[in-house]
Motif scaffolding. Structure first.
Motif, PDB file in Angstrom:
ATOM      1  N   ALA A  75      67.671  33.463 -57.960  1.00 29.49           N
ATOM      2  CA  ALA A  75      67.746  34.417 -56.852  1.00 29.49           C
ATOM      3  C   ALA A  75      66.364  34.689 -56.273  1.00 29.49           C
ATOM      4  CB  ALA A  75      68.372  35.726 -57.338  1.00 29.49           C
ATOM      5  N   PHE A  76      66.376  35.364 -55.124  1.00 28.64           N
ATOM      6  CA  PHE A  76      65.128  35.753 -54.466  1.00 28.64           C
ATOM      7  C   PHE A  76      65.149  37.253 -54.243  1.00 28.64           C
ATOM      8  CE2 PHE A  76      66.253  31.451 -53.092  1.00 28.64           C
ATOM      9  CZ  PHE A  76      65.246  30.770 -53.786  1.00 28.64           C
ATOM     10  N   ALA A  77      64.090  37.912 -54.696  1.00 31.47           N
ATOM     11  CA  ALA A  77      64.043  39.375 -54.667  1.00 31.47           C
ATOM     12  C   ALA A  77      63.419  39.890 -53.377  1.00 31.47           C
ATOM     13  CB  ALA A  77      63.266  39.892 -55.865  1.00 31.47           C
ATOM     14  N   VAL A  78      64.049  40.930 -52.840  1.00 34.97           N
ATOM     15  CA  VAL A  78      63.531  41.630 -51.673  1.00 34.97           C
ATOM     16  C   VAL A  78      63.509  43.112 -52.020  1.00 34.97           C
ATOM     17  CG1 VAL A  78      63.890  42.206 -49.253  1.00 34.97           C
ATOM     18  CG2 VAL A  78      64.445  39.910 -50.069  1.00 34.97           C
ATOM     19  N   GLY A  79      62.345  43.723 -51.926  1.00 35.40           N
ATOM     20  CA  GLY A  79      62.220  45.143 -52.257  1.00 35.40           C
ATOM     21  C   GLY A  79      61.677  45.358 -53.656  1.00 35.40           C
ATOM     22  N   VAL A 118      66.840  44.000 -53.937  1.00 42.87           N
ATOM     23  CA  VAL A 118      67.976  43.122 -53.673  1.00 42.87           C
ATOM     24  C   VAL A 118      67.639  41.724 -54.176  1.00 42.87           C
ATOM     25  CG1 VAL A 118      69.602  42.263 -51.961  1.00 42.87           C
ATOM     26  CG2 VAL A 118      68.428  44.433 -51.574  1.00 42.87           C
ATOM     27  N   ARG A 119      68.554  41.155 -54.959  1.00 43.59           N
ATOM     28  CA  ARG A 119      68.382  39.769 -55.410  1.00 43.59           C
ATOM     29  C   ARG A 119      69.460  38.925 -54.730  1.00 43.59           C
ATOM     30  NH1 ARG A 119      67.409  40.449 -61.911  1.00 43.59           N
ATOM     31  NH2 ARG A 119      69.675  40.774 -61.822  1.00 43.59           N
ATOM     32  N   TYR A 120      69.013  38.071 -53.837  1.00 44.02           N
ATOM     33  CA  TYR A 120      69.930  37.203 -53.089  1.00 44.02           C
ATOM     34  C   TYR A 120      70.142  35.899 -53.845  1.00 44.02           C
ATOM     35  CZ  TYR A 120      69.340  40.263 -49.011  1.00 44.02           C
ATOM     36  OH  TYR A 120      69.326  41.335 -48.144  1.00 44.02           O
ATOM     37  N   HIS A 121      71.406  35.572 -54.090  1.00 48.17           N
ATOM     38  CA  HIS A 121      71.779  34.334 -54.774  1.00 48.17           C
ATOM     39  C   HIS A 121      72.529  33.440 -53.773  1.00 48.17           C
ATOM     40  CE1 HIS A 121      71.271  36.253 -58.876  1.00 48.17           C
ATOM     41  NE2 HIS A 121      71.467  37.325 -58.126  1.00 48.17           N
ATOM     42  N   PRO A 122      71.898  32.439 -53.195  1.00 47.77           N
ATOM     43  CA  PRO A 122      72.600  31.546 -52.260  1.00 47.77           C
ATOM     44  C   PRO A 122      73.458  30.536 -53.044  1.00 47.77           C
ATOM     45  CG  PRO A 122      70.198  31.521 -51.911  1.00 47.77           C
ATOM     46  CD  PRO A 122      70.462  32.106 -53.264  1.00 47.77           C
ATOM     47  N   VAL A 123      74.751  30.702 -53.001  1.00 42.65           N
ATOM     48  CA  VAL A 123      75.641  29.811 -53.741  1.00 42.65           C
ATOM     49  C   VAL A 123      76.338  28.848 -52.786  1.00 42.65           C
ATOM     50  CG1 VAL A 123      75.990  31.517 -55.565  1.00 42.65           C
ATOM     51  CG2 VAL A 123      77.606  31.409 -53.659  1.00 42.65           C
ATOM     52  N   ALA A 124      76.921  27.810 -53.370  1.00 44.99           N
ATOM     53  CA  ALA A 124      77.559  26.764 -52.555  1.00 44.99           C
ATOM     54  C   ALA A 124      78.971  26.502 -53.070  1.00 44.99           C
ATOM     55  CB  ALA A 124      76.724  25.491 -52.593  1.00 44.99           C
ATOM     56  N   ILE A 125      79.902  27.341 -52.654  1.00 45.43           N
ATOM     57  CA  ILE A 125      81.291  27.158 -53.081  1.00 45.43           C
ATOM     58  C   ILE A 125      82.182  26.664 -51.942  1.00 45.43           C
ATOM     59  CG2 ILE A 125      81.106  28.878 -54.913  1.00 45.43           C
ATOM     60  CD1 ILE A 125      82.610  30.844 -53.108  1.00 45.43           C
ATOM     61  N   LEU A 126      81.599  26.502 -50.751  1.00 46.15           N
ATOM     62  CA  LEU A 126      82.412  26.121 -49.593  1.00 46.15           C
ATOM     63  C   LEU A 126      82.007  24.778 -48.989  1.00 46.15           C
ATOM     64  CD1 LEU A 126      82.830  29.582 -47.796  1.00 46.15           C
ATOM     65  CD2 LEU A 126      84.571  28.282 -49.050  1.00 46.15           C
ATOM     66  N   ASP A 127      81.453  23.901 -49.808  1.00 49.99           N
ATOM     67  CA  ASP A 127      81.150  22.550 -49.312  1.00 49.99           C
ATOM     68  C   ASP A 127      82.402  21.875 -48.763  1.00 49.99           C
ATOM     69  OD1 ASP A 127      78.422  22.407 -49.625  1.00 49.99           O
ATOM     70  OD2 ASP A 127      78.509  21.563 -51.637  1.00 49.99           O
ATOM     71  N   PHE A 155      64.673  33.891 -42.667  1.00 50.02           N
ATOM     72  CA  PHE A 155      65.553  32.722 -42.611  1.00 50.02           C
ATOM     73  C   PHE A 155      66.993  33.132 -42.900  1.00 50.02           C
ATOM     74  CE2 PHE A 155      67.579  28.991 -44.603  1.00 50.02           C
ATOM     75  CZ  PHE A 155      67.428  28.072 -43.573  1.00 50.02           C
ATOM     76  N   HIS A 156      67.169  34.011 -43.858  1.00 49.53           N
ATOM     77  CA  HIS A 156      68.493  34.515 -44.217  1.00 49.53           C
ATOM     78  C   HIS A 156      69.184  35.114 -42.990  1.00 49.53           C
ATOM     79  CE1 HIS A 156      71.188  37.732 -45.848  1.00 49.53           C
ATOM     80  NE2 HIS A 156      71.480  36.816 -46.746  1.00 49.53           N
ATOM     81  N   LYS A 157      68.450  35.913 -42.242  1.00 48.27           N
ATOM     82  CA  LYS A 157      69.024  36.563 -41.064  1.00 48.27           C
ATOM     83  C   LYS A 157      69.347  35.557 -39.975  1.00 48.27           C
ATOM     84  CE  LYS A 157      66.631  40.987 -41.819  1.00 48.27           C
ATOM     85  NZ  LYS A 157      67.838  41.761 -42.184  1.00 48.27           N
ATOM     86  N   VAL A 158      68.432  34.623 -39.716  1.00 52.57           N
ATOM     87  CA  VAL A 158      68.654  33.689 -38.621  1.00 52.57           C
ATOM     88  C   VAL A 158      69.778  32.710 -38.938  1.00 52.57           C
ATOM     89  CG1 VAL A 158      67.031  31.826 -39.254  1.00 52.57           C
ATOM     90  CG2 VAL A 158      67.410  32.378 -36.842  1.00 52.57           C
ATOM     91  N   MET A 159      69.975  32.420 -40.213  1.00 57.74           N
ATOM     92  CA  MET A 159      71.082  31.541 -40.590  1.00 57.74           C
ATOM     93  C   MET A 159      72.427  32.217 -40.342  1.00 57.74           C
ATOM     94  SD  MET A 159      70.346  28.450 -41.569  1.00 57.74           S
ATOM     95  CE  MET A 159      71.624  27.887 -42.703  1.00 57.74           C
ATOM     96  N   TYR A 160      72.520  33.498 -40.656  1.00 60.72           N
ATOM     97  CA  TYR A 160      73.782  34.199 -40.392  1.00 60.72           C
ATOM     98  C   TYR A 160      73.987  34.430 -38.898  1.00 60.72           C
ATOM     99  CZ  TYR A 160      75.359  34.805 -45.157  1.00 60.72           C
ATOM    100  OH  TYR A 160      75.848  34.553 -46.422  1.00 60.72           O
ATOM    101  N   ASP A 161      72.897  34.606 -38.176  1.00 57.50           N
ATOM    102  CA  ASP A 161      73.017  34.748 -36.722  1.00 57.50           C
ATOM    103  C   ASP A 161      73.545  33.464 -36.080  1.00 57.50           C
ATOM    104  OD1 ASP A 161      72.119  37.340 -36.777  1.00 57.50           O
ATOM    105  OD2 ASP A 161      70.048  36.853 -36.247  1.00 57.50           O
TER     106      ASP A 161
END
Length: 249
Positions: A75-79, A118-127, A155-161
């Motif tokens: 994960a990647f920590a923010v805060g 916040v710990r963001y865990h980018p997972v890949a369950i929808l390949d 990057f997280h924000k722009v990807m969801y945008d």
């Protein structure tokens, strides 16, 4: 004893001796055959072990863990707040996007107020939902490269945008790189995306997600306890704030 009787006895004795010798030869053949089989199986086992060891070594060598990753490298920590909020998300998941839209401002405020980490865990369950392009894995790997480049949140924000629709081809690597450049990421990021530097890592994060007992995204965990909305729905921003306040005591 007559000569005929003696001849018959000698013949019988000779047959017995020959039968015994034949039996000994058969036993010897059986023993050596068994030894040979055991030897072949042993050699095969050693070869198989060697191949497996090399494969495991190769697999390990392809796993590049981002230098800035936390929580066992997943994960990647923010805060820097005292309450830990773990978010497990898939960049192809439309409900994850809905949660981001609903809770993003609240999360940012809680981070700014130093109430949460916040710990963001980018997972890949929808390949399976990207027509074979493995967008979930590629985007998770790209997020890792963005984190190493110091631009994970952006990057997280722009990807969801720019989230593609489910069951589409997703975003191409070229588009992902373009979005990365738009938030200040450079050549190192582009190289990591094109070279699939963090593909094996994305798989590891997804496997860890599964071993922890989670099955769907988004999964929100506050202070070690999974948070859900009414009836098992995605929690609202207000429910997230309440859970953080409760965890803080």
């Amino acid at each position: 004893m007559s000569k005929g009787n003696r001849d018959r006895e000698r013949s019988a004795a000779k047959r017995i001796v020959e039968q015994q010798k034949a039996a000994e030869r058969r036993r010897a053949v059986t023993i050596w055959t068994s030894v040979a089989v055991v030897g072949v199986l042993l050699i095969a086992g050693l070869i198989g072990w060697g191949v497996l060891s090399r494969q495991e070594s190769n697999d390990a060598s392809t796993l590049t863990t981002p230098s800035v990753a936390v929580d066992d490298g997943t994960a990647f920590a923010v805060g820097t707040g005292p309450v830990t909020v773990d978010l497990y998300e898939d960049f192809m998941c439309p409900i994850c996007h809905q949660f981001e839209i609903a809770a993003d401002a609240t999360i940012d405020q809680l981070v700014a107020d130093k109430k949460i980490t916040v710990r963001y865990h980018p997972v890949a369950i929808l390949d399976r939902a990207s027509n074979g392009t493995e967008f979930s894995t590629r985007s998770a790997g790209a997020a890792a490269a963005a984190a190493v480049g110091g631009k994970f949140s952006e990057f997280h924000k722009v990807m969801y945008d720019n989230q593609p629709e489910e069951n589409s081809d997703g975003l191409s690597n070229a588009k992902i790189i373009e979005l990365g450049k738009s938030v200040g990421l450079g050549d190192d990021f582009a190289t990591a995306v094109n070279d699939k530097t963090y593909t094996a890592w994305a798989t590891k994060v997804t496997e860890t997600f599964s071993t922890r007992g989670y099955t769907g995204t988004p999964t929100i965990v506050v202070a070690g306890k999974q948070l859900q909305g009414t009836g098992g729905t995605i929690p609202t921003a207000a429910q997230l704030s309440e859970a953080v306040t409760a965890a803080a005591g």
